[in-house]
Design a protein around this motif. Structure first.
Motif, short mmCIF file in Angstrom:
data_model
loop_
_atom_site.label_atom_id
_atom_site.label_comp_id
_atom_site.label_asym_id
_atom_site.label_seq_id
_atom_site.Cartn_x
_atom_site.Cartn_y
_atom_site.Cartn_z
N SER A 133 13.86 -15.66 -22.83
CA SER A 133 14.45 -15.10 -21.62
C SER A 133 13.65 -13.90 -21.12
N MET A 134 13.05 -13.14 -22.06
CA MET A 134 12.21 -12.01 -21.67
C MET A 134 10.93 -12.47 -20.96
N ALA A 135 10.28 -13.49 -21.53
CA ALA A 135 8.99 -13.95 -21.00
C ALA A 135 8.94 -15.48 -21.04
N PRO A 136 9.55 -16.15 -20.03
CA PRO A 136 9.53 -17.62 -20.00
C PRO A 136 8.19 -18.15 -19.50
N THR A 137 7.30 -18.42 -20.43
CA THR A 137 5.96 -18.89 -20.10
C THR A 137 5.54 -19.98 -21.07
N SER A 138 4.67 -20.88 -20.63
CA SER A 138 4.23 -22.00 -21.47
C SER A 138 3.51 -21.53 -22.73
N GLY A 139 2.99 -20.32 -22.71
CA GLY A 139 2.30 -19.82 -23.89
C GLY A 139 3.21 -19.65 -25.09
N GLY A 140 4.46 -19.30 -24.85
CA GLY A 140 5.40 -19.14 -25.95
C GLY A 140 4.99 -18.06 -26.93
N GLN A 141 4.92 -18.43 -28.21
CA GLN A 141 4.73 -17.44 -29.26
C GLN A 141 3.47 -16.60 -29.11
N TYR A 142 2.34 -17.25 -28.76
CA TYR A 142 1.11 -16.44 -28.71
C TYR A 142 1.16 -15.44 -27.56
N HIS A 143 1.88 -15.81 -26.48
CA HIS A 143 2.05 -14.85 -25.38
C HIS A 143 2.93 -13.69 -25.84
N SER A 158 -2.41 -12.58 -31.73
CA SER A 158 -2.12 -13.57 -30.71
C SER A 158 -3.04 -14.78 -30.84
N TYR A 159 -4.28 -14.53 -31.17
CA TYR A 159 -5.26 -15.61 -31.33
C TYR A 159 -4.87 -16.51 -32.51
N ILE A 160 -4.51 -15.91 -33.63
CA ILE A 160 -4.09 -16.68 -34.80
C ILE A 160 -2.84 -17.48 -34.48
N THR A 161 -1.88 -16.84 -33.80
CA THR A 161 -0.63 -17.52 -33.46
C THR A 161 -0.89 -18.72 -32.55
N GLY A 162 -1.79 -18.56 -31.59
CA GLY A 162 -2.12 -19.67 -30.71
C GLY A 162 -2.72 -20.85 -31.46
N TRP A 163 -3.59 -20.55 -32.41
CA TRP A 163 -4.23 -21.60 -33.19
C TRP A 163 -3.24 -22.33 -34.09
N VAL A 164 -2.35 -21.59 -34.76
CA VAL A 164 -1.40 -22.26 -35.65
C VAL A 164 -0.38 -23.07 -34.84
N SER A 390 -1.98 -23.97 -21.96
CA SER A 390 -1.73 -22.54 -21.78
C SER A 390 -2.70 -21.69 -22.59
N PHE A 391 -2.93 -22.08 -23.83
CA PHE A 391 -3.85 -21.33 -24.69
C PHE A 391 -5.27 -21.43 -24.16
N ALA A 392 -5.62 -22.58 -23.59
CA ALA A 392 -6.96 -22.76 -23.04
C ALA A 392 -7.17 -21.91 -21.79
N ARG A 393 -6.15 -21.78 -20.93
CA ARG A 393 -6.33 -20.99 -19.72
C ARG A 393 -6.48 -19.50 -20.04
N ASP A 394 -6.08 -19.11 -21.26
CA ASP A 394 -6.32 -17.74 -21.73
C ASP A 394 -7.61 -17.65 -22.55
N ARG A 395 -8.38 -18.76 -22.53
CA ARG A 395 -9.69 -18.81 -23.18
C ARG A 395 -9.58 -18.62 -24.69
N GLY A 396 -8.56 -19.26 -25.27
CA GLY A 396 -8.37 -19.17 -26.71
C GLY A 396 -9.01 -20.29 -27.49
N LEU A 449 4.18 -23.86 -37.67
CA LEU A 449 5.15 -23.37 -36.69
C LEU A 449 6.00 -22.23 -37.25
N LEU A 450 6.37 -22.33 -38.53
CA LEU A 450 7.13 -21.24 -39.15
C LEU A 450 6.35 -19.93 -39.11
N SER A 451 5.05 -20.01 -39.36
CA SER A 451 4.23 -18.78 -39.34
C SER A 451 4.19 -18.18 -37.93
N SER A 452 4.20 -19.03 -36.89
CA SER A 452 4.20 -18.50 -35.52
C SER A 452 5.52 -17.82 -35.22
#
Length: 550
Positions: A133-143, A158-164, A390-396, A449-452
């Protein structure tokens, strides 16, 4: 969009015959997208609303030449509820993952472990709903990690979270497709017990076929996906009774004490409590995926309100049906050794066969589960492609520009969808050489997913502990949020540790759970790539986020 929709439009000035396209959503959706520094790109529903010459502020369906093409986000509450509920498929997953509970806990232990897992994981889903609800974005956890983590560690965490997350969701597709394929093989085995000979490549081809079919649904039927998800939600609910009622009516009656009073350590851990903790992977597998809806956030109308509500109601719907199913299943199991050693390779198929006494009835019940699991794979593919995009558009990711492209006709990230198909197909090839290795890779998705979840919720909890500002949330737990976050982190840490345990205490090369080695290897590669290349291009979504308004 017409006046009947109750949406205020800022009509663009136009010349006769000129068409303007405005990708909308509600005013709050546009505000949320502006806050995170993104423009609407993903799938929206378009239709024409012709202008009323007498009052250009009120679109009207006429034959006038002046017209405005308005576009609206696809998903509403019921469709996103169906999306998440079917992807999680809790009552179905209780059956698919029953070997965990039967081996570690037995009949009673399986029930108590599910209740404990549901109670603990509820806090996790509530914490994530508030962040959504705070940040509704496709990035989810890494965002969320990029925005809420301490400044020094924002980019790396954030980079690690995006990868996992990429890892977890791709193994999730493989897991869903593998379950369908393996179940189909089990159905063939009971229908043709004397003529069918199992070969590993059968499952591999079926996995690839399921992945291709799911890709087709997410491409050519992308505009109809919300409608499809709504229909699937109905099948999900009525299918529950289609499985439950035959088990209630046809299974032999057993005393309640035989079920609720039975906790068994068949894994050889030497302690019933430890055995149940090892078996917790079963119920958590059934409850995983609450963040699936998060990655569809940019396609949900009024996302900051509808998204968390969808997650909470999914918890209520799936959690309750899962509890009823696990209790019913425990009463119907009968001889645990018999069902665990079933020639079908799937304990629940043997339970169906024992209960109904009919191969035809068992086939029908199992096919229903296969259909629902395939529908879950469709949702899984959609979620994975959005997270990858989403992760790709942030160049992850390597080749980020390629994966971040949205197809102009289908309005979905086609390149990300195709990449997911390739990855899942390559993963399925492992099954030809070793089903044990493939199963380890699938269980890896749970840990990833648990780690994220752990990283993202911890970042928010630290921010609250330091009394630092957070974005306003339309769905909030208020003063109970810090307590909920703390409990979530503790629950996740316990579950995360036991995710890496093997099914039994006696292990060899064929029964060892290798997911810890694979998880560690992926994180190592991720950090190495970040140090050498990633840190030069990846700054994280926080660099685009505007100052938060309290």
């Amino acid at each position: 969009m017409g006046h009947e929709d109750g949406i205020k439009l800022n009509v663009l000035e136009s010349t006769p015959g000129e068409v303007h396209s405005r990708k909308a959503g509600t005013a709050r959706d546009r505000q949320d997208m502006e806050r995170v520094g993104r423009t609407q790109e993903l799938n929206v529903r378009g239709y024409e609303a012709l202008l009323d010459p007498a009052d250009p502020s009120r679109p009207k369906y006429t034959n006038e030449k002046q017209k405005l093409t308005c576009q609206q986000r696809n998903f509403r509450f019921l469709s996103i509820l169906g999306f998440t509920a079917v992807l999680m498929g809790t009552w179905e997953a209780v059956l698919f993952g029953s070997s965990f509970g039967l081996t570690n806990g037995g009949k009673g232990g399986m029930i108590y472990t599910y209740i404990g897992g549901l109670a603990g994981f509820s806090f996790v889903i509530l914490s994530m709903a508030e962040m959504a609800s705070m940040a509704p974005t496709s990035g989810g956890q890494y965002h969320w990690v990029s925005e809420f983590a301490p400044p020094r560690s924002q980019a790396l965490l954030s980079y690690i979270t995006g990868w996992v997350c990429v890892l977890g969701w791709h193994t999730g597709i493989a897991s869903a497709c593998y379950t369908v394929a393996n179940t189909l093989v089990g159905v063939v085995a009971i229908n043709y017990p004397h003529t069918y000979t199992y070969e590993p490549w059968h499952v591999t081809l079926l996995v690839i076929a399921m992945a291709i079919a799911a890709l087709i649904f997410n491409t050519f039927f992308a505009q109809k996906l919300p409608l499809i998800e709504g229909i699937i939600l109905i099948v999900h609910c009525f299918g529950f009774f289609g499985i439950l009622i035959p088990l209630w009516v046809l299974s032999p009656t057993v005393p309640a004490s035989e079920v609720f009073g039975s906790i068994e350590d068949r894994g050889g851990w030497g302690n019933n409590g430890l055995s149940c903790l090892v078996g917790i992977s079963g119920p958590i597998f059934a409850l995983m995926g609450p963040d699936s809806a998060v990655h569809m956030a940019e396609e949900i109308q009024d996302a900051s309100r509808v998204l968390p509500l969808g997650m909470v109601w999914t918890l209520i719907l799936n959690g309750s049906t899962g509890l009823v199913m696990v209790i019913t299943y425990a009463f119907c199991v009968g001889n645990i050794d018999e069902v665990l050693q079933s020639k079908t390779g799937l304990p629940f198929v043997q339970v169906f066969l024992n209960a109904t006494g009919s191969v035809g009835a068992t086939t029908g019940m199992t096919v229903l589960l296969m259909i629902l699991q395939f529908c879950g794979a469709i949702s899984n593919v959609a979620t994975t492609s959005r997270q990858l995009y989403s992760f790709a558009r942030d160049r992850g990711l390597p080749f980020s520009n390629f994966f971040a492209q949205v197809h102009p006709t289908f309005a979905v990230p086609i390149n990300a969808l195709c990449a997911s198909l390739v990855i899942v197909s390559l993963l399925s090839l492992i099954n030809i050489g070793s089903s044990v290795a493939f199963n380890a890779i699938m269980s890896l998705g749970l840990a990833a997913l648990l780690s994220s979840y752990i990283i993202s919720i911890t970042c928010v909890r630290i921010r609250r502990w330091r009394n630092q500002p957070l974005p306003p949330a339309r769905w909030s737990m208020g003063k109970f949020a810090p307590i909920c976050d703390t409990i979530s982190i503790l629950v996740l840490l316990v579950i995360f540790v036991f995710t890496f345990f093997p099914l039994t205490s006696t292990v060899d090369l064929t029964t060892m759970n290798w997911s810890i080695a694979i998880f560690g290897g992926v994180v190592t590669v991720c950090v190495s790539y970040y140090v050498t290349t990633g840190r030069k291009v990846y700054k994280g979504p926080v660099t685009r986020v505007k100052m938060m308004q309290q």
